[in-house]
Design a protein around this motif. Sequence first.
Motif, PDB file in Angstrom:
ATOM      1  N   MET A 227       0.735  -1.206   0.029  1.00 61.91           N
ATOM      2  CA  MET A 227      -0.064  -0.108  -0.078  1.00 61.91           C
ATOM      3  C   MET A 227       0.944   1.317   0.036  1.00 61.91           C
ATOM      4  O   MET A 227       1.844   1.146   0.494  1.00 61.91           O
ATOM      5  N   TYR A 228       0.328   2.105  -0.812  1.00 65.96           N
ATOM      6  CA  TYR A 228       1.027   3.482  -0.570  1.00 65.96           C
ATOM      7  C   TYR A 228      -0.075   4.800  -0.764  1.00 65.96           C
ATOM      8  O   TYR A 228      -1.294   4.762  -1.667  1.00 65.96           O
ATOM      9  N   LEU A 229      -0.228   5.512   0.293  1.00 68.86           N
ATOM     10  CA  LEU A 229      -1.170   6.553   0.135  1.00 68.86           C
ATOM     11  C   LEU A 229      -2.702   6.250   0.139  1.00 68.86           C
ATOM     12  O   LEU A 229      -3.318   6.757  -0.612  1.00 68.86           O
ATOM     13  N   GLY A 230      -3.004   5.079   0.752  1.00 63.49           N
ATOM     14  CA  GLY A 230      -4.194   4.516   0.739  1.00 63.49           C
ATOM     15  C   GLY A 230      -4.799   3.562  -0.573  1.00 63.49           C
ATOM     16  O   GLY A 230      -5.802   3.285  -0.210  1.00 63.49           O
ATOM     17  N   ARG A 231      -3.752   3.298  -1.206  1.00 59.49           N
ATOM     18  CA  ARG A 231      -4.051   2.762  -2.322  1.00 59.49           C
ATOM     19  C   ARG A 231      -3.303   1.328  -2.583  1.00 59.49           C
ATOM     20  O   ARG A 231      -2.309   1.447  -1.864  1.00 59.49           O
ATOM     21  N   VAL A 232      -3.705   0.224  -3.121  1.00 57.50           N
ATOM     22  CA  VAL A 232      -2.796  -0.815  -3.420  1.00 57.50           C
ATOM     23  C   VAL A 232      -2.227  -0.587  -4.581  1.00 57.50           C
ATOM     24  O   VAL A 232      -2.714  -0.343  -5.741  1.00 57.50           O
ATOM     25  N   MET A 233      -0.787  -0.771  -4.429  1.00 64.95           N
ATOM     26  CA  MET A 233       0.284  -0.610  -5.546  1.00 64.95           C
ATOM     27  C   MET A 233       0.599  -1.967  -6.289  1.00 64.95           C
ATOM     28  O   MET A 233       0.602  -2.184  -7.541  1.00 64.95           O
ATOM     29  N   GLU A 234       0.624  -3.083  -5.396  1.00 69.64           N
ATOM     30  CA  GLU A 234       0.904  -4.239  -5.940  1.00 69.64           C
ATOM     31  C   GLU A 234       0.438  -5.452  -5.062  1.00 69.64           C
ATOM     32  O   GLU A 234       0.335  -5.293  -3.925  1.00 69.64           O
ATOM     33  N   GLU A 235      -0.151  -6.434  -5.446  1.00 67.01           N
ATOM     34  CA  GLU A 235      -0.503  -7.633  -4.858  1.00 67.01           C
ATOM     35  C   GLU A 235      -0.255  -8.860  -5.379  1.00 67.01           C
ATOM     36  O   GLU A 235      -0.345  -8.948  -6.616  1.00 67.01           O
ATOM     37  N   GLY A 236      -0.088  -9.871  -4.574  1.00 63.65           N
ATOM     38  CA  GLY A 236       0.417 -11.090  -5.195  1.00 63.65           C
ATOM     39  C   GLY A 236       0.917 -12.115  -4.171  1.00 63.65           C
ATOM     40  O   GLY A 236       0.874 -11.899  -2.869  1.00 63.65           O
ATOM     41  N   THR A 237       1.288 -13.150  -4.727  1.00 59.49           N
ATOM     42  CA  THR A 237       1.892 -14.414  -3.551  1.00 59.49           C
ATOM     43  C   THR A 237       3.049 -13.659  -3.048  1.00 59.49           C
ATOM     44  O   THR A 237       4.006 -12.849  -3.873  1.00 59.49           O
ATOM     45  N   ALA A 238       3.565 -14.110  -1.858  1.00 62.35           N
ATOM     46  CA  ALA A 238       4.940 -13.556  -1.405  1.00 62.35           C
ATOM     47  C   ALA A 238       5.953 -13.834  -2.146  1.00 62.35           C
ATOM     48  O   ALA A 238       6.611 -13.328  -2.307  1.00 62.35           O
ATOM     49  N   ARG A 239       5.960 -15.177  -2.543  1.00 61.60           N
ATOM     50  CA  ARG A 239       7.038 -15.617  -3.427  1.00 61.60           C
ATOM     51  C   ARG A 239       7.378 -14.811  -4.737  1.00 61.60           C
ATOM     52  O   ARG A 239       8.494 -14.490  -5.055  1.00 61.60           O
ATOM     53  N   SER A 240       6.222 -14.584  -5.368  1.00 66.82           N
ATOM     54  CA  SER A 240       6.255 -13.748  -6.725  1.00 66.82           C
ATOM     55  C   SER A 240       6.483 -12.046  -6.285  1.00 66.82           C
ATOM     56  O   SER A 240       7.290 -11.692  -6.942  1.00 66.82           O
ATOM     57  N   VAL A 241       5.979 -11.870  -5.395  1.00 64.93           N
ATOM     58  CA  VAL A 241       6.262 -10.274  -4.711  1.00 64.93           C
ATOM     59  C   VAL A 241       7.610  -9.860  -4.663  1.00 64.93           C
ATOM     60  O   VAL A 241       8.219  -9.059  -5.111  1.00 64.93           O
ATOM     61  N   PHE A 242       8.210 -10.735  -3.719  1.00 67.28           N
ATOM     62  CA  PHE A 242       9.500 -10.589  -3.241  1.00 67.28           C
ATOM     63  C   PHE A 242      10.549 -11.044  -3.993  1.00 67.28           C
ATOM     64  O   PHE A 242      11.561 -10.604  -4.239  1.00 67.28           O
ATOM     65  N   ALA A 243      10.438 -12.041  -5.003  1.00 68.65           N
ATOM     66  CA  ALA A 243      11.252 -12.405  -6.091  1.00 68.65           C
ATOM     67  C   ALA A 243      11.500 -11.577  -7.259  1.00 68.65           C
ATOM     68  O   ALA A 243      12.388 -11.463  -7.645  1.00 68.65           O
ATOM     69  N   ARG A 244       9.975 -11.235  -7.661  1.00 73.08           N
ATOM     70  CA  ARG A 244       9.977 -10.300  -8.948  1.00 73.08           C
ATOM     71  C   ARG A 244       9.025  -9.403  -8.823  1.00 73.08           C
ATOM     72  O   ARG A 244       8.162  -9.387  -9.292  1.00 73.08           O
ATOM     73  N   PRO A 245       9.571  -8.158  -8.117  1.00 74.65           N
ATOM     74  CA  PRO A 245       8.614  -7.188  -7.799  1.00 74.65           C
ATOM     75  C   PRO A 245       8.268  -6.290  -8.995  1.00 74.65           C
ATOM     76  O   PRO A 245       9.213  -6.364 -10.074  1.00 74.65           O
ATOM     77  N   VAL A 246       7.127  -5.914  -9.022  1.00 76.18           N
ATOM     78  CA  VAL A 246       6.949  -5.287 -10.645  1.00 76.18           C
ATOM     79  C   VAL A 246       6.696  -3.757 -10.504  1.00 76.18           C
ATOM     80  O   VAL A 246       7.306  -2.680 -11.059  1.00 76.18           O
ATOM     81  N   HIS A 247       6.036  -3.223  -9.469  1.00 80.28           N
ATOM     82  CA  HIS A 247       5.746  -1.818  -9.179  1.00 80.28           C
ATOM     83  C   HIS A 247       7.147  -1.079  -8.769  1.00 80.28           C
ATOM     84  O   HIS A 247       7.722  -1.677  -8.050  1.00 80.28           O
ATOM     85  N   PRO A 248       7.382  -0.013  -9.313  1.00 79.85           N
ATOM     86  CA  PRO A 248       8.620   0.804  -8.860  1.00 79.85           C
ATOM     87  C   PRO A 248       8.706   1.079  -7.304  1.00 79.85           C
ATOM     88  O   PRO A 248       9.636   1.330  -6.509  1.00 79.85           O
ATOM     89  N   TYR A 249       7.435   1.321  -6.631  1.00 78.83           N
ATOM     90  CA  TYR A 249       7.263   1.453  -5.087  1.00 78.83           C
ATOM     91  C   TYR A 249       7.729   0.199  -4.234  1.00 78.83           C
ATOM     92  O   TYR A 249       8.347   0.100  -3.486  1.00 78.83           O
ATOM     93  N   THR A 250       7.193  -0.864  -4.968  1.00 81.93           N
ATOM     94  CA  THR A 250       7.793  -2.256  -4.340  1.00 81.93           C
ATOM     95  C   THR A 250       9.114  -2.501  -4.522  1.00 81.93           C
ATOM     96  O   THR A 250       9.823  -3.061  -3.678  1.00 81.93           O
TER      97      THR A 250
END
Length: 324
Positions: A227-250
Amino acid sequence: MNAPLIEAVGLSKTFPGKGLFRKGRPVQAVKHIDASVARGEAVGVVGESGSGKSTLGRMMLGLMPATEGSVRFDGKLVNDASRAEWRRLRRRMQIVFQDPYGSLDPRRRVGDQIADGISIHGLLPSRKRERRVAELLNKVGLDPAHAQRFPHEFSGGQRQRIGIARALSTGPDFLVADEPVSALDVSIQAQVIQLLGELRRDLGLAMLFISHDLPVVANLCDRVIVMYLGRVMEEGTARSVFARPVHPYTRALLSATPMLDPARRARRILLQGDPPSPSNPPSGCVFRTRCAHARDACAEVVPELRPFGDAGTRVACIRAEEIA
């Protein structure tokens, strides 16, 4: 994924502005959030302070009314539940607070406080409550004899264990852990995290885990909401988000995570400036004012949270394909 035990759709929360001589701008704490947690699943919510993480958790529990949106628990809409219906729901939905001392009454023995939920919901006759309290203290790694002590007689880690025992006293199905280790020493944090993981596995708890600690979320949770400033920037499995983050904020969040292994350290991404005020968010993408990939179109279009790739990730960025 299994059917959600609790599901929030389009949740928004706006607080009225404050001012001494004139009414200030309203504060948009959370904006159109969709979130769900299945039985036995742990969902992590991460982001900077002020991103709306705790507000989201409290709205899902009904501790804070939503300005817009709906919440369903076990398939039933709870937005307009009566006091009697909420009383029944409270037994199945509990929270572990960030401050283990502030959440306990310093004037009462901890055993009595753990037994409050049992008494309020009439779960056991009075003669059996003491045994149940002893079982709960033992489950969280404390001596049952500690039930007769007061909160000031415990360390921070022990007080948080008491808070967890109190949350478990009603046999909940859903638990919100709101920064449960941020006020504890690092050596104690690992013990509490391990305890929460064991309880989740043994009791089949659905858990919304709110935290700044990304490595803990990666190890404890099945899915992650960024989350950033009240909105969801990215969502996914822990494995995918931490291994291959997509959003610049993540990516920026993960680059700031300390790594002992030099080979695993990512290049630090330094965000420019401070987060905008939630009372005056930027147009279009709320992250664009700090994003190195922002273009003119980012100021005009509010990015929708959309599927990206084949790993179940969703991302709110109109340039995701270009920067991936």
